[in-house]
Structure formats: structure tokens, C-alpha cells
Scaffold this motif. Structure first.
Motif, mmCIF file in Angstrom:
data_model
loop_
_atom_site.group_PDB
_atom_site.id
_atom_site.type_symbol
_atom_site.label_atom_id
_atom_site.label_comp_id
_atom_site.label_asym_id
_atom_site.label_seq_id
_atom_site.Cartn_x
_atom_site.Cartn_y
_atom_site.Cartn_z
ATOM 1 N N ASP A 226 -0.158 6.503 -7.028
ATOM 2 C CA ASP A 226 0.700 7.693 -7.147
ATOM 3 C C ASP A 226 1.979 7.525 -6.319
ATOM 4 O OD1 ASP A 226 -1.118 8.887 -8.819
ATOM 5 O OD2 ASP A 226 -2.047 10.112 -7.247
ATOM 6 N N LEU A 227 1.825 6.995 -5.105
ATOM 7 C CA LEU A 227 2.991 6.804 -4.241
ATOM 8 C C LEU A 227 3.935 5.777 -4.828
ATOM 9 C CD1 LEU A 227 4.466 7.395 -1.616
ATOM 10 C CD2 LEU A 227 2.991 5.718 -0.469
ATOM 11 N N ARG A 228 3.382 4.702 -5.357
ATOM 12 C CA ARG A 228 4.222 3.679 -5.972
ATOM 13 C C ARG A 228 4.978 4.234 -7.173
ATOM 14 N NH1 ARG A 228 4.957 0.146 -9.914
ATOM 15 N NH2 ARG A 228 5.693 -1.966 -9.376
ATOM 16 N N ASP A 229 4.288 5.004 -8.008
ATOM 17 C CA ASP A 229 4.936 5.601 -9.179
ATOM 18 C C ASP A 229 6.137 6.458 -8.770
ATOM 19 O OD1 ASP A 229 3.181 4.396 -10.901
ATOM 20 O OD2 ASP A 229 1.914 6.165 -11.193
ATOM 21 N N ALA B 49 9.820 0.976 -1.405
ATOM 22 C CA ALA B 49 9.189 0.773 -2.710
ATOM 23 C C ALA B 49 8.513 -0.597 -2.777
ATOM 24 C CB ALA B 49 10.237 0.899 -3.819
ATOM 25 N N VAL B 50 9.179 -1.619 -2.255
ATOM 26 C CA VAL B 50 8.601 -2.963 -2.231
ATOM 27 C C VAL B 50 7.356 -2.986 -1.345
ATOM 28 C CG1 VAL B 50 8.987 -5.341 -1.473
ATOM 29 C CG2 VAL B 50 10.794 -4.117 -2.714
ATOM 30 N N GLU B 51 7.447 -2.325 -0.214
ATOM 31 C CA GLU B 51 6.319 -2.285 0.727
ATOM 32 C C GLU B 51 5.080 -1.666 0.087
ATOM 33 O OE1 GLU B 51 5.248 -0.402 5.159
ATOM 34 O OE2 GLU B 51 7.148 0.063 4.171
ATOM 35 N N VAL B 52 5.255 -0.551 -0.610
ATOM 36 C CA VAL B 52 4.116 0.132 -1.218
ATOM 37 C C VAL B 52 3.563 -0.665 -2.399
ATOM 38 C CG1 VAL B 52 3.405 2.221 -2.454
ATOM 39 C CG2 VAL B 52 4.836 2.397 -0.414
ATOM 40 N N ILE C 151 3.398 -3.886 -2.582
ATOM 41 C CA ILE C 151 2.538 -4.902 -1.963
ATOM 42 C C ILE C 151 1.267 -4.273 -1.411
ATOM 43 C CG2 ILE C 151 2.384 -6.547 -0.047
ATOM 44 C CD1 ILE C 151 5.361 -7.113 -0.482
ATOM 45 N N ASP C 152 1.404 -3.089 -0.820
ATOM 46 C CA ASP C 152 0.227 -2.390 -0.286
ATOM 47 C C ASP C 152 -0.812 -2.141 -1.385
ATOM 48 O OD1 ASP C 152 1.260 -2.328 2.252
ATOM 49 O OD2 ASP C 152 1.934 -0.242 2.159
ATOM 50 N N LEU C 153 -0.333 -1.793 -2.570
ATOM 51 C CA LEU C 153 -1.248 -1.523 -3.682
ATOM 52 C C LEU C 153 -2.007 -2.786 -4.086
ATOM 53 C CD1 LEU C 153 -2.430 0.244 -5.922
ATOM 54 C CD2 LEU C 153 -0.386 -0.256 -7.296
ATOM 55 N N HIS C 154 -1.287 -3.876 -4.242
ATOM 56 C CA HIS C 154 -1.953 -5.124 -4.639
ATOM 57 C C HIS C 154 -2.884 -5.627 -3.530
ATOM 58 C CE1 HIS C 154 0.019 -5.821 -8.482
ATOM 59 N NE2 HIS C 154 1.120 -5.335 -7.933
ATOM 60 N N ARG C 155 -2.481 -5.436 -2.293
ATOM 61 C CA ARG C 155 -3.349 -5.836 -1.183
ATOM 62 C C ARG C 155 -4.615 -4.994 -1.158
ATOM 63 N NH1 ARG C 155 -4.949 -4.765 3.879
ATOM 64 N NH2 ARG C 155 -5.133 -6.504 5.349
ATOM 65 N N ALA C 156 -4.487 -3.723 -1.500
ATOM 66 C CA ALA C 156 -5.646 -2.822 -1.505
ATOM 67 C C ALA C 156 -6.665 -3.255 -2.559
ATOM 68 C CB ALA C 156 -5.202 -1.388 -1.758
ATOM 69 N N ILE C 157 -6.183 -3.792 -3.665
ATOM 70 C CA ILE C 157 -7.100 -4.308 -4.690
ATOM 71 C C ILE C 157 -7.856 -5.512 -4.147
ATOM 72 C CG2 ILE C 157 -7.236 -5.413 -6.960
ATOM 73 C CD1 ILE C 157 -4.849 -3.669 -7.811
ATOM 74 N N VAL C 158 -7.147 -6.403 -3.467
ATOM 75 C CA VAL C 158 -7.801 -7.559 -2.854
ATOM 76 C C VAL C 158 -8.799 -7.092 -1.793
ATOM 77 C CG1 VAL C 158 -7.463 -9.697 -1.551
ATOM 78 C CG2 VAL C 158 -5.802 -9.039 -3.310
ATOM 79 N N ALA C 159 -8.414 -6.098 -1.005
ATOM 80 C CA ALA C 159 -9.314 -5.567 0.026
ATOM 81 C C ALA C 159 -10.570 -4.979 -0.606
ATOM 82 C CB ALA C 159 -8.591 -4.515 0.859
ATOM 83 N N ALA C 160 -10.429 -4.365 -1.787
ATOM 84 C CA ALA C 160 -11.572 -3.755 -2.472
ATOM 85 C C ALA C 160 -12.541 -4.797 -3.019
ATOM 86 C CB ALA C 160 -11.076 -2.863 -3.613
ATOM 87 N N SER C 161 -12.117 -6.069 -3.024
ATOM 88 C CA SER C 161 -13.040 -7.137 -3.438
ATOM 89 C C SER C 161 -14.077 -7.402 -2.355
ATOM 90 C CB SER C 161 -12.269 -8.432 -3.720
ATOM 91 O OG SER C 161 -11.838 -9.051 -2.522
ATOM 92 N N HIS C 162 -13.760 -6.947 -1.131
ATOM 93 C CA HIS C 162 -14.640 -7.122 0.027
ATOM 94 C C HIS C 162 -15.001 -8.593 0.259
ATOM 95 C CE1 HIS C 162 -15.001 -2.841 0.877
ATOM 96 N NE2 HIS C 162 -14.990 -2.684 -0.445
ATOM 97 N N PRO D 264 4.513 -11.627 3.439
ATOM 98 C CA PRO D 264 5.964 -11.712 3.634
ATOM 99 C C PRO D 264 6.668 -12.466 2.517
ATOM 100 C CG PRO D 264 4.806 -12.189 5.677
ATOM 101 C CD PRO D 264 3.777 -12.180 4.589
ATOM 102 N N LEU D 265 6.025 -13.509 1.993
ATOM 103 C CA LEU D 265 6.620 -14.265 0.895
ATOM 104 C C LEU D 265 6.709 -13.415 -0.369
ATOM 105 C CD1 LEU D 265 7.693 -16.966 -0.120
ATOM 106 C CD2 LEU D 265 5.341 -17.640 -0.622
ATOM 107 N N LEU D 266 5.670 -12.633 -0.639
ATOM 108 C CA LEU D 266 5.698 -11.731 -1.789
ATOM 109 C C LEU D 266 6.851 -10.734 -1.667
ATOM 110 C CD1 LEU D 266 1.902 -10.854 -2.222
ATOM 111 C CD2 LEU D 266 3.308 -12.273 -3.729
ATOM 112 N N ALA D 267 7.012 -10.197 -0.467
ATOM 113 C CA ALA D 267 8.086 -9.229 -0.241
ATOM 114 C C ALA D 267 9.445 -9.856 -0.487
ATOM 115 C CB ALA D 267 7.996 -8.685 1.181
ATOM 116 N N ASP D 268 9.608 -11.105 -0.041
ATOM 117 C CA ASP D 268 10.874 -11.806 -0.264
ATOM 118 C C ASP D 268 11.192 -11.933 -1.746
ATOM 119 O OD1 ASP D 268 11.591 -12.187 2.339
ATOM 120 O OD2 ASP D 268 10.741 -14.196 2.506
ATOM 121 N N HIS D 269 10.206 -12.347 -2.529
ATOM 122 C CA HIS D 269 10.429 -12.574 -3.955
ATOM 123 C C HIS D 269 10.649 -11.259 -4.706
ATOM 124 C CE1 HIS D 269 10.034 -16.862 -4.044
ATOM 125 N NE2 HIS D 269 8.840 -16.851 -3.477
ATOM 126 N N ILE D 270 9.875 -10.237 -4.362
ATOM 127 C CA ILE D 270 10.049 -8.946 -5.033
ATOM 128 C C ILE D 270 11.424 -8.369 -4.709
ATOM 129 C CG2 ILE D 270 9.203 -6.572 -5.192
ATOM 130 C CD1 ILE D 270 6.398 -7.657 -4.599
#
Length: 239
Positions: free
Chosen positions: A140-143, A159-162, A164-175, A188-194
Motif C-alpha cells: 500500500d505504501l509503495r503504491d 519511493a526507491v527505499e520502500v 526495496i523494503d517490499l522485495h526484502r520483506a518477501i525474502v524475509a518471509a521465506s524464513h 545498496p546496489l539495488l538502490a543504485d540501479h533503481i
């Protein structure tokens, strides 16, 4: 007849021992900054204080701080982002960090196709109620942050930060702790490219992100993997 005891012959080696030198001021500041990172004062993905702030914190000149920061960049612990600042790449000076720091965008996307797709499938299997709440909040925040087509520099960075936060949260949910640690090296590399791409409504891939999160939330492994793959394919086509 007794023979006199002779002194043992001293062996002369070719080893050249260098005198111990006192650590330079740059070395001291480098160690101080490294300690702050390792201790978690500046977490992975966060921006460290500016050079003037570091000068005040360490009580040293700007050139000293700049050299100390550069040493940690070479060690793979920090990454500079043009016009944005210096960010923590890793809490350890792993050789892996230096590899990521110089990666091409095409190589990064290929790596993400492996990591993100697998993590999405695992997240669909293993997500908890807390993970679901966090994923829906970030979506919702990203949208809302990507809805505008004309963003200020501050809004763009957020916007870039959030994203990345969303994609990281998916990875975190993999446990999978190793997946998450590996992903954190990439942040940081992802942020640079985005940040080098247009950020806003036209490039938000809103439908694809929504499909991905919904698949994880509902526990549909096949759909989650497909959505992650489709999203990265869309990103690749718009390079």
C-alpha cells in the motif's frame, strides 16, 4: 679427553622483519567507523553520516574522514551513491561485497531472477501472519509513493527505499536466514540501479507487484514464483 663445549651456530635467515609502526590517524578512524558498522550503529542499507558530521564525531579533518570511508568502500563495507550519500553495504568486510559493488545491471537482474523467484515460492509456503501484515502495509505504501509522475528528489529516494523494503520483506518471509543475509548485501546496489531509472506511475509495475504480494499472502507457490519472474522480465525489458 674432554672437548670444550662450543656455542651453537646462529642461523641467519633471509626473513626481513619490518619494524612495527604506529597506526596512522586514517587507520584509527577507519577502525572506528568499522566498529560502528559491526556494532549495528549504522545498519546494512542505511546511510552513514555525512563527511562534515563524521569530522565532528571523530574530531578529525575532512581528508582523513574521506580516506577512511574510501578504505571501507574498497573493503566492501560501504558503497557511495552519486548525489545521495554513502550507504552500508555489509557489516563485515567480505570479499563478496566488492564483487557486488562492481556488478553490471544485467548480471544483477539475472541473479535476482534466481533469488527473488525462489524466495517468493518459499515465502508463499512459510509466510506468517506478521509477514502478511508487513507485506500488505509495504505494498500500500509503495503504491501511494509511486503514484505520482513528478517526484521531488526526497520523494523519489523514499519511493526507491520502500520498493526495496517490499522485495526484502518477501525474502524475509521465506524464513531462510542465508537468503536474507545475501539479499542484504545487494540492497545498496539495488538502490543504485533503481535510482538510475525513471521513478513514478509510468514505471511502478503496480499490477505485477500486487499480483506477487497476493500470491505470497494466499500461499500460492506456483503463482508467487510466476509473478516474481514476470515482474523481473518486465523490468528487464524496460532497461
Amino acid at each position: 679427553m674432554d672437548h670444550p663445549i662450543q656455542s651453537p651456530t646462529r642461523l641467519v635467515t633471509s626473513v626481513s622483519v619490518q619494524p612495527v609502526r604506529r597506526q596512522t590517524l586514517i587507520g584509527q578512524v577507519t577502525d572506528q567507523l568499522r566498529s560502528e558498522i559491526v556494532a549495528g550503529a549504522w545498519p546494512v542499507g542505511s546511510r552513514i553520516p555525512t563527511e562534515p558530521e563524521l569530522c565532528e564525531l571523530t574530531g578529525t579533518a575532512r581528508n582523513t574522514v574521506r580516506e577512511a570511508v574510501q578504505a571501507l568502500v574498497h573493503a566492501g563495507m560501504l558503497a557511495r551513491r552519486q548525489g545521495s550519500g554513502t550507504y552500508v553495504l555489509s557489516s563485515s568486510d567480505s570479499a563478496l561485497n566488492g564483487v557486488f559493488a562492481g556488478a553490471r545491471e544485467a548480471d544483477l537482474l539475472e541473479l535476482r531472477e534466481t533469488l527473488d523467484v525462489t524466495a517468493a515460492g518459499l515465502a508463499a509456503q512459510r509466510r506468517t501472519d506478521a509477514d502478511i501484515v508487513e507485506l500488505e502495509r509495504l505494498l500500500d505504501l509503495r503504491d501511494s509513493l509511486w503514484a505520482d509522475g513528478d517526484l521531488t528528489d526526497v520523494a523519489r529516494a523514499r519511493a526507491v527505499e520502500v520498493d526495496i523494503d517490499l522485495h526484502r520483506a518477501i525474502v524475509a518471509a521465506s524464513h531462510n536466514a542465508l537468503y536474507l543475509d545475501f539479499y542484504d548485501h545487494l540492497v545498496p546496489l539495488l538502490a543504485d540501479h533503481i535510482a538510475t531509472r525513471p521513478v513514478g506511475a509510468a514505471t511502478s509495475h503496480r499490477a505485477e507487484h500486487t499480483e506477487l504480494v497476493r500470491a505470497v499472502v494466499t500461499g500460492d507457490v506456483t503463482a508467487a514464483r510466476s509473478a516474481a519472474k514476470r515482474l523481473l522480465s518486465e523490468v528487464r525489458q524496460r532497461r
